[in-house]
Design a protein around this motif. Structure first.
Motif, short mmCIF file in Angstrom:
data_model
loop_
_atom_site.label_atom_id
_atom_site.label_comp_id
_atom_site.label_asym_id
_atom_site.label_seq_id
_atom_site.Cartn_x
_atom_site.Cartn_y
_atom_site.Cartn_z
N GLU A 1 -1.82 3.99 5.83
CA GLU A 1 -3.09 3.41 5.48
C GLU A 1 -3.17 1.76 5.95
O GLU A 1 -4.11 1.15 6.06
CB GLU A 1 -3.06 3.02 3.77
CG GLU A 1 -3.48 4.27 3.10
CD GLU A 1 -2.54 5.51 3.13
OE1 GLU A 1 -2.78 6.75 2.79
OE2 GLU A 1 -1.00 5.16 2.90
N GLN A 2 -1.84 1.30 6.38
CA GLN A 2 -1.96 0.00 6.83
C GLN A 2 -0.82 -0.19 7.88
O GLN A 2 0.11 0.39 7.76
CB GLN A 2 -1.57 -1.01 6.00
CG GLN A 2 -1.71 -2.49 6.41
CD GLN A 2 -1.65 -3.56 5.22
OE1 GLN A 2 -0.78 -3.63 4.42
NE2 GLN A 2 -2.64 -4.52 5.24
N THR A 23 2.67 1.85 4.55
CA THR A 23 2.47 0.65 5.51
C THR A 23 3.65 0.82 6.42
O THR A 23 4.88 1.04 6.31
CB THR A 23 2.72 -0.48 4.73
OG1 THR A 23 1.74 -0.70 3.64
CG2 THR A 23 2.61 -1.60 5.67
N THR A 39 -2.92 -7.98 11.60
CA THR A 39 -3.02 -6.72 10.98
C THR A 39 -3.76 -5.79 12.36
O THR A 39 -4.57 -6.17 12.78
CB THR A 39 -4.45 -6.84 10.12
OG1 THR A 39 -3.91 -7.71 8.88
CG2 THR A 39 -4.78 -5.41 9.38
N LEU A 73 0.66 -1.35 0.11
CA LEU A 73 -0.21 -0.20 -0.08
C LEU A 73 0.85 1.30 -0.04
O LEU A 73 1.97 1.27 0.15
CB LEU A 73 -0.92 -0.05 1.28
CG LEU A 73 -1.93 -1.50 1.23
CD1 LEU A 73 -2.50 -1.61 2.65
CD2 LEU A 73 -2.95 -1.01 0.22
N THR A 82 -6.56 -1.74 5.89
CA THR A 82 -6.53 -1.03 4.72
C THR A 82 -7.68 -0.17 4.84
O THR A 82 -8.94 -0.72 5.09
CB THR A 82 -6.52 -1.85 3.44
OG1 THR A 82 -5.44 -2.43 3.25
CG2 THR A 82 -6.49 -0.73 2.27
N GLY A 83 -7.60 1.11 4.82
CA GLY A 83 -8.97 2.25 4.46
C GLY A 83 -9.73 2.62 6.04
O GLY A 83 -10.41 3.18 6.04
#
Length: 186
Positions: free
Chosen positions: A168-169, A6, A180, A3, A184-185
């Motif tokens: 973003e991540q 990150t 995680t 991404l 994402t998002g």
């Protein structure tokens, strides 16, 4: 595919650098930014650096620099960037600012270090480059016995939070397993 921004966190020898490299394997051209510097006479360190180099594809370029703001601001190089690592970058900043010494810390070094961290976080926030940064997660261990150790831990924790907020991540690597933290998002 990686991404745009990150952050990969983890403890020492957790597999965070390997994971970062795996995310960029699809790219022939990657700029690998090594912030470790050299440690004259330290054969163990030299071997660690060599193992990192051997693991990377031969088409990847390496820049040994702590001028991360310039790397993040560069709009002429389309290659994704892997920064390894923010903890070593912070060590270099603390060295440059003389911030390991208690008296220096309270006589201006703290402000100088914070300004450098703020500048890096701001550059991360606005970069147009696809970038992955690796950093040590130091907030899960024992409380350091020295004031300098606590300063390092606390400053790196704040830097990690600022970079994570603008990413973003965010991934956490534990024993080679990837968790995680910020999908994402989000």
């Amino acid at each position: 595919m990686a991404l745009p921004r990150t952050l990969i966190l983890g403890g020492a020898r957790s597999g965070k650098s390997t994971r970062a490299e795996q995310l960029l394997v699809p790219y022939e051209d990657v700029l690998y930014v090594a912030t470790s510097g050299t440690r004259d006479g330290d054969q163990d360190w030299a071997r660690r650096v060599e193992l990192h180099r051997e693991r990377r594809p031969v088409t990847w370029r390496t820049a040994e620099t702590c001028d991360l703001e310039a790397v993040l601001a560069d709009r002429t190089d389309p290659a994704p960037v892997l920064i390894d690592c923010l903890a070593l970058w912070l060590t270099a900043v603390l060295d440059e600012c003389g911030a390991w010494d208690d008296s220096a810390w309270y006589e201006g070094a703290e402000t100088a270090v914070q300004q450098r961290c703020d500048a890096l976080a701001a550059a991360w926030r606005v970069t147009g480059r696809q970038v992955i940064a690796v950093s040590n997660e130091v907030g899960m261990g024992v409380v350091p016995a020295t004031a300098a150790g606590r300063r390092f831990r606390d400053t790196l924790g704040r830097l990690n939070m600022a970079v994570a907020d603008a990413s973003e991540q965010v991934l956490l690597v534990v024993a080679g397993q990837v968790l995680t933290v910020k999908p994402t998002g989000v």
